[in-house]
Write an enzyme that holds these catalytic residues in place. Sequence first.
Site, mmCIF file in Angstrom:
data_model
loop_
_atom_site.group_PDB
_atom_site.id
_atom_site.type_symbol
_atom_site.label_atom_id
_atom_site.label_comp_id
_atom_site.label_asym_id
_atom_site.label_seq_id
_atom_site.Cartn_x
_atom_site.Cartn_y
_atom_site.Cartn_z
ATOM 1 N N TYR A 73 25.230 66.846 20.485
ATOM 2 C CA TYR A 73 25.560 65.707 20.985
ATOM 3 C C TYR A 73 25.823 64.763 19.812
ATOM 4 C CZ TYR A 73 25.173 61.593 23.703
ATOM 5 O OH TYR A 73 25.454 60.420 24.156
ATOM 6 N N PHE A 125 54.802 50.409 26.439
ATOM 7 C CA PHE A 125 54.495 51.515 26.974
ATOM 8 C C PHE A 125 53.521 51.017 28.208
ATOM 9 C CE2 PHE A 125 52.090 55.166 28.221
ATOM 10 C CZ PHE A 125 53.140 56.011 28.728
ATOM 11 N N THR A 126 53.421 51.730 29.196
ATOM 12 C CA THR A 126 52.897 51.416 30.357
ATOM 13 C C THR A 126 51.487 51.054 30.297
ATOM 14 O OG1 THR A 126 52.382 53.662 31.168
ATOM 15 C CG2 THR A 126 54.375 52.386 32.157
ATOM 16 N N ASP A 216 51.440 53.129 17.551
ATOM 17 C CA ASP A 216 51.217 54.096 18.766
ATOM 18 C C ASP A 216 51.677 55.285 18.109
ATOM 19 O OD1 ASP A 216 51.428 55.709 20.740
ATOM 20 O OD2 ASP A 216 51.913 54.209 21.973
ATOM 21 N N LYS A 259 50.257 64.572 23.112
ATOM 22 C CA LYS A 259 51.605 64.947 22.675
ATOM 23 C C LYS A 259 51.587 65.725 21.505
ATOM 24 C CE LYS A 259 51.844 61.319 25.575
ATOM 25 N NZ LYS A 259 50.546 60.862 26.415
ATOM 26 N N ARG A 383 61.403 56.352 35.250
ATOM 27 C CA ARG A 383 60.912 55.239 34.166
ATOM 28 C C ARG A 383 62.013 53.879 34.133
ATOM 29 N NH1 ARG A 383 55.907 56.808 31.741
ATOM 30 N NH2 ARG A 383 55.446 55.770 33.672
ATOM 31 N N PHE A 449 53.228 53.211 39.640
ATOM 32 C CA PHE A 449 54.168 54.068 39.636
ATOM 33 C C PHE A 449 53.288 55.676 39.762
ATOM 34 C CE2 PHE A 449 52.817 55.703 35.366
ATOM 35 C CZ PHE A 449 52.459 54.542 34.585
HETATM 36 N N1 F0G Z 1 51.678 55.825 24.172
HETATM 37 C C1 F0G Z 1 52.677 56.400 24.483
HETATM 38 C C2 F0G Z 1 54.021 56.142 23.955
HETATM 39 C C3 F0G Z 1 52.624 57.222 25.665
HETATM 40 O O1 F0G Z 1 53.710 57.937 25.988
HETATM 41 C C4 F0G Z 1 51.438 57.499 26.292
HETATM 42 C C5 F0G Z 1 51.428 58.459 27.233
HETATM 43 C C6 F0G Z 1 50.299 57.138 25.900
HETATM 44 C C7 F0G Z 1 50.328 56.066 24.963
HETATM 45 C C8 F0G Z 1 49.134 57.031 26.603
HETATM 46 O O2 F0G Z 1 48.327 58.066 26.139
HETATM 47 O O3 F0G Z 1 48.154 59.556 28.161
HETATM 48 O O4 F0G Z 1 46.791 59.967 26.485
HETATM 49 O O5 F0G Z 1 46.359 58.147 27.615
HETATM 50 N N2 F0G Z 1 52.320 59.118 27.995
HETATM 51 C C9 F0G Z 1 52.289 59.871 29.012
HETATM 52 C C10 F0G Z 1 53.731 60.149 29.384
HETATM 53 C C11 F0G Z 1 51.600 59.688 30.139
HETATM 54 O O6 F0G Z 1 53.991 60.861 30.227
HETATM 55 O O7 F0G Z 1 54.571 59.402 28.721
HETATM 56 P P1 F0G Z 1 47.431 58.963 27.180
#
Ligand code: F0G
Length: 458
Positions: A73, A125-126, A216, A259, A383, A449
Amino acid sequence: MEKRTIAEPYKIKVVEPIKMTSRTQREAAIQAAGYNTFLLNSKDVYIDLLTDSGTSAMSDNQWAGMMLGDEAYAGSVNFYNLEEAVREVYGFKYVVPTHQGRGAENILSRIAIKPGDWVPGNMYFTTTRAHQELAGANFADVIIDEAHDSQADHPFKGNVDLAKFQALIDRVGADKIPYICVAVTVNLAGGQPVSMKNLQEVAELAHQHKIKVMFDATRCVENAYFIREREEGYQEKSIGAILKEMFSYGDGATMSGKKDCLVNIGGFLALNDEALYQKATQLVVLFEGMPSYGGLAGRDMEAMARGIYESVDFHYIQHRIGQVRYLGEKLANAGVPVVNPIGGHAVFLDARQFLPHIPQDQFPAQMLAAQLYIESGVRSMERGIISAGRDKNGNHYYPKLELVRLTIPRRVYTYAHMDVVAESVIDLFERRHSIKGLEMIYEPPVLRFFTARFKPLA
Ligand code: F0G
């Protein structure tokens, strides 16, 4: 040697069969999914280019590490291995593991942002912007103009426009800007890199005003490769050395390990400032777990630690970028409109040019992704206007870029798969005039989306 094909720098030990489907089956599947590729069952997908997130193939070394998971833990040996990997490869002092990138974004936004602040970024980024806004910040886009033009040719299209950054400082005051978020590479611009020179200049301007630089880091290895390829003075440097230099200009980073750390799940927040790290450890226990596991199993942390070392191998990243470029060039040579230059993780189709007869509020990129699935079972992602969401007044953001992303998972598909994808897109391009727009029939309030549903216009 240079002129030879760059083949996969790995051999295949385990295979995962994929199902072939008929056009009739795919038509039924996309209809059931509300014309949203996120809502398809993956078993109905032939080549899955929805995302490069969590879709990597792990190495035998990473799988071996999974068996060495220390599921204590607190104080798991795998946490210390992860911490060491982040310190050694990225150069940050403190590491807070999180279940994935957005977990780190949540924590960073809460510890650094006060309501009414501004957070500049090189495009949004979203999830990153959603967390910043949830914490009360306004987002300001400070990327260079070229990034919003799918055809502008620029070696570092992800660069921050220093004049835009300076203008924001002048307008709102540096005390209202806790940090600048610098994405390396910029996903929504097309996987476009930031130059070392730009990182240096951004850090200088930010630090002069006591503004922190938060990366990021999601696709940082891809960014390092582009620097080596394109920026004077880096051709002889190792990917690892370039990465270390990149991060030396920052105060911390959020990381989606799904990634560039070559894992299926995991992420972290990395920081240099001890006080900020203390705050992060207080929040991580609320949202993720103990600071020594943060929402991950010991085995996940071990896989991520090993993935971090593997990701800076030159042959791995050379093949990775080369495979994406191979697909992009094949499409471009056939006259298909793609974002230029080809980025690190994906080939982006320009839906505005592909389907010029469909207005943006009839969701051309969404429909293009649906049609590509029907055509061949290749799954891609919108996108564009759907991903961009709505502003505070409830109006659609109308992004200049209306794109479909063909995202290449790491170490998963071969060049033959890329050929099939190219052939499918080219066939679709030939019948593009018969494609009509969509109407949105269900819209969730945030990150729409993922689950919005559509029906074709008559
Ligand atoms: N920042 C970037 C540039 C990303 O592309 C993503 C995720 C995140 C942050 C968030 O990371 O998914 O681990 O919580 N991108 C994915 C995509 C979902 O399909 O581009 P996460």
